[in-house]
Design a protein around this motif. Structure first.
Motif, PDB file in Angstrom:
ATOM      1  N   GLY A 109       0.656  -1.703   0.288  1.00 51.72           N
ATOM      2  CA  GLY A 109       0.061  -0.386  -0.046  1.00 51.72           C
ATOM      3  C   GLY A 109       0.787   1.036  -0.100  1.00 51.72           C
ATOM      4  O   GLY A 109       0.499   2.357   0.448  1.00 51.72           O
ATOM      5  N   LYS A 111       2.030   4.196  -1.124  1.00 50.48           N
ATOM      6  CA  LYS A 111       1.969   4.646  -2.426  1.00 50.48           C
ATOM      7  C   LYS A 111       3.183   5.990  -2.645  1.00 50.48           C
ATOM      8  O   LYS A 111       3.362   6.253  -4.517  1.00 50.48           O
ATOM      9  N   SER A 112       3.196   6.467  -1.884  1.00 45.93           N
ATOM     10  CA  SER A 112       4.855   8.152  -2.325  1.00 45.93           C
ATOM     11  C   SER A 112       5.633   7.597  -1.715  1.00 45.93           C
ATOM     12  O   SER A 112       5.738   6.831  -0.083  1.00 45.93           O
ATOM     13  N   ASP A 115       5.238   8.153   2.669  1.00 48.14           N
ATOM     14  CA  ASP A 115       4.166   7.504   4.081  1.00 48.14           C
ATOM     15  C   ASP A 115       6.502   7.120   4.466  1.00 48.14           C
ATOM     16  O   ASP A 115       7.367   7.190   4.067  1.00 48.14           O
ATOM     17  N   GLY A 333      -0.113  -1.156 -11.431  1.00 43.22           N
ATOM     18  CA  GLY A 333       0.070   0.795 -11.264  1.00 43.22           C
ATOM     19  C   GLY A 333      -0.671   0.586 -12.996  1.00 43.22           C
ATOM     20  O   GLY A 333      -0.765   0.730 -14.305  1.00 43.22           O
ATOM     21  N   VAL A 337      -1.013   6.000 -13.181  1.00 43.50           N
ATOM     22  CA  VAL A 337       0.328   6.294 -12.233  1.00 43.50           C
ATOM     23  C   VAL A 337       1.713   6.170 -13.326  1.00 43.50           C
ATOM     24  O   VAL A 337       2.765   6.873 -12.641  1.00 43.50           O
ATOM     25  N   SER A 341       5.142   8.648 -12.809  1.00 40.57           N
ATOM     26  CA  SER A 341       6.588   7.979 -12.040  1.00 40.57           C
ATOM     27  C   SER A 341       7.853   8.709 -13.089  1.00 40.57           C
ATOM     28  O   SER A 341       8.691   9.056 -12.511  1.00 40.57           O
ATOM     29  N   GLU A 363      10.208   9.782  -5.667  1.00 40.01           N
ATOM     30  CA  GLU A 363       9.319   9.153  -5.443  1.00 40.01           C
ATOM     31  C   GLU A 363       8.054  10.295  -4.295  1.00 40.01           C
ATOM     32  O   GLU A 363       7.389   9.385  -4.366  1.00 40.01           O
ATOM     33  N   VAL A 366       4.422   9.901  -6.776  1.00 41.36           N
ATOM     34  CA  VAL A 366       4.013   8.652  -6.668  1.00 41.36           C
ATOM     35  C   VAL A 366       5.368   7.761  -6.616  1.00 41.36           C
ATOM     36  O   VAL A 366       6.903   7.990  -7.469  1.00 41.36           O
ATOM     37  N   SER A 370       5.897  -0.813  -7.459  1.00 43.73           N
ATOM     38  CA  SER A 370       5.616  -1.129  -6.217  1.00 43.73           C
ATOM     39  C   SER A 370       6.487  -1.850  -5.369  1.00 43.73           C
ATOM     40  O   SER A 370       7.429  -3.019  -6.298  1.00 43.73           O
TER      41      SER A 370
END
Length: 439
Positions: A109, A111-112, A115, A333, A337, A341, A363, A366, A370
């Motif tokens: 989870g 996303k960027s 986090d 993605g 997205v 990126s 990043e 985004v 993953s």
């Protein structure tokens, strides 16, 4: 003094390295971790370590002998020291796979890089290396007698998944290679690129044909080995089919970047997978490369097919780690997205040379790939190298060779069919789905 000198040396090496994006540097560090785990596992196969390994719990707790068959009816006993290296490899790779699985779990989870978990992904390298190799060393103390059998099946499944990932990486590499050389030929009107393109294609087809001939000579007999004959012949036919399809006018119209170079790469890799599959055939009459049991002789050795497998594995890991838009770990993605990126990468690349940062964060808006899926891929890569280092052997088998494993034979041959089928689909997909963009 040692700490000071070591830190200074590392700092100087880092200063000598070129600037790069945060996403690239993180992937490289995890690749280094994986390569170090593979080297550590390979070291345990050294004959000089057998006496030391014999004192570890995983041997002292397991049965001291294995029962095998030197002939159809002759039962013999084998000291567990013959497979000590393989048992150690299983445990080291198990610990490393657990580390990557844990990282995949906690990165779900993200996303960027805003986090809070991004600091765990992109930092704390000393602690993460200690955790990874601490888990690998701790796994050596697993005493379960059924551990090897369970890990074999887990390794077979993980190996199959990574072979498929490896196929995707090789297909991507083949397209990138051909597009790069052909674009240079068109832009610079340099015949050297065209000659190199033709030469590389011709050389790979020659190697594929030579491989087919050698497989028929060494792994088949005129009155036997019908299964090996089917594998070799069927994959030869598939290679011819995709080569013809890649130059059909309808395919060239929809996918002008397709050509024989990509087909040559995939055909050659398919021939390698075929060789790897028939080398695991338990039929001793059709497998001249079998490693027989022999009392008092350690059999923790590499054969040619597995050495090539490790080289391909290493190149694929490094390629996927260096690739700026690693689509293998970005398949979850959407286009928006992925475009964001890539735009972030380009903007960061433009300003990367203006400041003094060796690694900059690309990043913030985004993630470029993953993170969770990336670690799952490394779990399968760890399991693949585990099976390759152990010659895909079946623990406590009553066969008279280590590398005969019918399950691994079918996994590899099915992987070859899926690989060439995936490449074939990449050729005809624009015809089947004309409204979708496959670029």
């Amino acid at each position: 003094m040692a700490c000071c000198c070591g830190g200074t040396a590392v700092s100087l090496c880092c200063q000598a390295c070129p600037s790069c994006k945060n996403s690239t540097s993180a992937r490289l560090m995890y690749a280094v971790m994986l390569l170090m785990g593979a080297i550590l596992s390979a070291i345990t196969l050294s004959p000089g370590l057998q006496d030391t390994l014999h004192k570890l719990p995983f041997c002292t707790n397991s049965s001291s002998t294995y029962t095998g068959y030197l002939a159809e009816t002759t039962a013999v006993q084998f000291d567990c020291s013959q497979v000590l290296g393989y048992m150690a490899v299983y445990r080291i790779c198990f610990g490393l796979a657990c580390f990557f699985a844990f990282m995949a779990l906690i990165m779900i989870g993200v996303k960027s890089s805003r986090d809070p978990r991004s600091s765990i992904q992109n930092g704390f390298w000393g602690l993460k290396f200690l955790l990874a190799f601490g888990a690998a060393i701790g796994a050596i103390f697993i005493k379960s007698d059924s551990f090897e059998e369970a890990m074999m099946w887990i390794g077979l499944i993980g190996g199959l998944v990574f072979i498929l990932v490896q196929c995707v990486i090789i297909i991507d590499f083949a397209y990138t290679w051909a597009e790069s050389w052909f674009r240079n030929y068109e832009e610079n009107e340099s015949r050297s690129y065209l000659c190199a393109l033709i030469s590389a294609t011709f050389l790979q087809y020659c190697l594929a044909i030579a491989g087919i001939v050698m497989l028929f000579i060494y792994f088949t007999k005129s009155d036997d080995c019908s299964l090996n004959k089917f594998f070799i012949s069927f994959n030869l036919i598939l290679g011819i089919i995709v080569s013809v399809v890649s130059i059909l006018p309808a395919v060239q119209e929809k996918r002008p970047n397709s050509g024989l170079l990509q087909s040559a790469v995939i055909t050659l890799y398919t021939i390698y997978l075929t060789w790897s599959a028939v080398a695991n055939n338990p039929n001793k009459e059709c497998n001249p490369g079998m490693i027989p049991f022999s009392k008092g002789n350690s059999k923790v050795t590499f054969d040619t097919v597995n050495i090539i497998g490790l080289v391909i594995w290493m190149l694929c890991v490094l390629y996927s780690s260096l690739r700026s838009a690693s689509f293998v770990s970005s398949v979850d993605g959407d286009n928006q997205v992925l475009t964001a990126s890539l735009t972030s990468d380009e903007e960061s690349g433009n300003r990367g040379g203006d400041d003094h940062e060796k690694v900059w964060d690309n990043e913030k808006d985004v993630v470029a790939y993953s993170w969770s899926l990336f670690h799952l891929v490394f779990v399968t890569a760890t399991l693949y190298v585990m099976m390759t280092l152990t010659n895909w052997y079946q623990p406590k088998s009553n066969l008279e060779n280590f590398n005969a494993n019918e399950a691994s034979m079918w996994i590899k041959i099915i992987s070859s069919w899926l690989c060439i089928g995936l490449y074939g689909f990449s050729l005809v997909a624009p015809l089947i789905f004309p409204n979708r963009d496959f670029e």
